[in-house]
Design an enzyme around this catalytic site. Structure first.
Site, PDB file in Angstrom:
ATOM      1  CE  LYS A  11      -3.927  -2.315   2.230  1.00 33.27           C
ATOM      2  NZ  LYS A  11      -4.954  -2.253   3.296  1.00 33.27           N
ATOM      3  CE1 TYR A  51      -9.477  -2.917   0.717  1.00 30.25           C
ATOM      4  CE2 TYR A  51      -8.558  -1.106  -0.548  1.00 30.25           C
ATOM      5  CZ  TYR A  51      -8.388  -2.241   0.236  1.00 30.25           C
ATOM      6  OH  TYR A  51      -7.117  -2.687   0.528  1.00 30.25           O
ATOM      7  CB  THR A  93      -7.352  -5.578   9.767  1.00 31.74           C
ATOM      8  OG1 THR A  93      -7.898  -6.705   9.074  1.00 31.74           O
ATOM      9  CG2 THR A  93      -7.638  -4.306   8.994  1.00 31.74           C
ATOM     10  NE  ARG A 104      -2.499  -5.720   6.918  1.00 32.09           N
ATOM     11  CZ  ARG A 104      -3.678  -6.208   6.540  1.00 32.09           C
ATOM     12  NH1 ARG A 104      -4.267  -7.166   7.255  1.00 32.09           N
ATOM     13  NH2 ARG A 104      -4.273  -5.752   5.458  1.00 32.09           N
ATOM     14  CG  ASN A 114      -3.750  -2.273   6.802  1.00 31.77           C
ATOM     15  OD1 ASN A 114      -3.575  -1.928   5.638  1.00 31.77           O
ATOM     16  ND2 ASN A 114      -4.849  -2.860   7.224  1.00 31.77           N
ATOM     17  CG  HIS A 117      -5.251  -6.296  -0.596  1.00 39.05           C
ATOM     18  ND1 HIS A 117      -6.463  -6.416   0.022  1.00 39.05           N
ATOM     19  CD2 HIS A 117      -5.299  -7.091  -1.693  1.00 39.05           C
ATOM     20  CE1 HIS A 117      -7.225  -7.256  -0.680  1.00 39.05           C
ATOM     21  NE2 HIS A 117      -6.530  -7.673  -1.726  1.00 39.05           N
ATOM     22  CD  GLU A 128      -8.741  -8.726  -4.426  1.00 42.94           C
ATOM     23  OE1 GLU A 128      -9.708  -8.579  -3.654  1.00 42.94           O
ATOM     24  OE2 GLU A 128      -7.613  -9.117  -4.041  1.00 42.94           O
TER      25      GLU A 128
HETATM   26  P1  ATP Z   1      -7.208  -5.678   3.050  1.00 42.63           P
HETATM   27  O1  ATP Z   1      -8.552  -5.955   2.408  1.00 42.63           O
HETATM   28  O2  ATP Z   1      -6.633  -4.350   2.660  1.00 42.63           O
HETATM   29  O3  ATP Z   1      -6.257  -6.819   2.858  1.00 42.63           O
HETATM   30  P2  ATP Z   1      -8.203  -6.607   5.570  1.00 42.63           P
HETATM   31  O4  ATP Z   1      -8.861  -7.668   4.737  1.00 42.63           O
HETATM   32  O5  ATP Z   1      -7.274  -7.042   6.640  1.00 42.63           O
HETATM   33  O6  ATP Z   1      -7.425  -5.594   4.625  1.00 42.63           O
HETATM   34  P3  ATP Z   1     -10.713  -5.227   5.628  1.00 42.63           P
HETATM   35  O7  ATP Z   1     -11.716  -5.450   6.699  1.00 42.63           O
HETATM   36  O8  ATP Z   1     -10.948  -5.838   4.286  1.00 42.63           O
HETATM   37  O9  ATP Z   1      -9.294  -5.681   6.217  1.00 42.63           O
HETATM   38  O10 ATP Z   1     -10.525  -3.656   5.484  1.00 42.63           O
HETATM   39  C1  ATP Z   1      -9.947  -3.120   4.298  1.00 42.63           C
HETATM   40  C2  ATP Z   1      -9.047  -1.978   4.664  1.00 42.63           C
HETATM   41  O11 ATP Z   1      -9.829  -0.895   5.160  1.00 42.63           O
HETATM   42  C3  ATP Z   1      -8.048  -2.271   5.784  1.00 42.63           C
HETATM   43  O12 ATP Z   1      -6.912  -2.952   5.361  1.00 42.63           O
HETATM   44  C4  ATP Z   1      -7.731  -0.876   6.254  1.00 42.63           C
HETATM   45  O13 ATP Z   1      -6.797  -0.241   5.376  1.00 42.63           O
HETATM   46  C5  ATP Z   1      -9.092  -0.186   6.143  1.00 42.63           C
HETATM   47  N1  ATP Z   1      -9.814  -0.263   7.414  1.00 42.63           N
HETATM   48  C6  ATP Z   1     -10.458  -1.338   7.918  1.00 42.63           C
HETATM   49  N2  ATP Z   1     -11.024  -1.054   9.109  1.00 42.63           N
HETATM   50  C7  ATP Z   1     -10.723   0.256   9.354  1.00 42.63           C
HETATM   51  C8  ATP Z   1     -11.008   1.151  10.424  1.00 42.63           C
HETATM   52  N3  ATP Z   1     -11.730   0.780  11.470  1.00 42.63           N
HETATM   53  N4  ATP Z   1     -10.527   2.403  10.313  1.00 42.63           N
HETATM   54  C9  ATP Z   1      -9.801   2.825   9.252  1.00 42.63           C
HETATM   55  N5  ATP Z   1      -9.491   2.018   8.198  1.00 42.63           N
HETATM   56  C10 ATP Z   1      -9.944   0.750   8.264  1.00 42.63           C
HETATM   57 MG    MG Z   2     -10.029  -7.269   3.020  1.00 38.39          MG
END
Ligand code: ATP
Ligand code: MG
Length: 139
Positions: A11, A51, A93, A104, A114, A117, A128
């Site tokens: 990212k 997203y 996450t 992470r 974070n 992805h 994707e």
């Molecule tokens: P990714 O899809 O990026 O691999 P993830 O699957 O671990 O991450 P998701 O629940 O899919 O987590 O959330 C997608 C992204 O949205 C997170 O990686 C983070 O960048 C952002 N995100 C998620 N929760 C929050 C939050 N509470 N506040 C701010 N940003 C968030």
């Molecule tokens: Mg995700």
């Protein structure tokens, strides 16, 4: 795309801080083969689509702004059980909850920024990966 593949992005936060090499090293040391790789930048439309599942969440605007603010590294990775094993390698996450030895834990600064992805299913890995790479750029 076969089910032994996953899709990742390094990212904008991690690219800005110069962590491309360190993260790619953890990925290859973790047993993943790099199938496709490039530096690119998401448009707002790309990030909103990527997203879309989070579009009703309060952090959605912030997430789209973050993901589009600079270049990312996009990659397709191959390994047995790739999706699940890569989620383990990247960690939770929220980096505060990420296990020792995860990407992470080492490189993420907050739940929003974070560092990486990882696809959450074989189906999404295929979607994707195909979004970013043509068949001739998968090795
Ligand atoms: P990714 O899809 O990026 O691999 P993830 O699957 O671990 O991450 P998701 O629940 O899919 O987590 O959330 C997608 C992204 O949205 C997170 O990686 C983070 O960048 C952002 N995100 C998620 N929760 C929050 C939050 N509470 N506040 C701010 N940003 C968030
Ligand atoms: Mg995700």
């Amino acid at each position: 795309m076969a089910t032994n593949r996953t899709f990742t992005m390094i990212k904008p936060d991690a690219v800005e801080k110069g962590h491309i090499g360190g993260i790619l090293n953890m990925i290859t040391e973790g047993g993943f083969k790099i199938v496709s790789l490039k530096l690119t930048q998401l448009t707002v439309a790309d990030a909103q689509k990527f997203y879309a599942v989070h579009s009703a969440r309060p952090f959605f605007g912030e997430l789209v702004e973050f993901m589009t603010r600079g270049p990312i590294v996009a990659a397709i990775l191959e390994k047995d059980n790739a999706v699940e094993d890569f989620r383990k390698l990247i960690g939770a996450t929220n980096p505060a909850e990420a296990a020792e030895g995860t990407i992470r834990k080492k490189y993420a600064t907050s739940i929003g920024e974070n560092a990486v992805h990882g696809s959450d299913s074989d189906e999404n890995a295929a979607i994707e990966g195909a979004f970013h790479f043509a068949g001739r750029d998968m090795f």
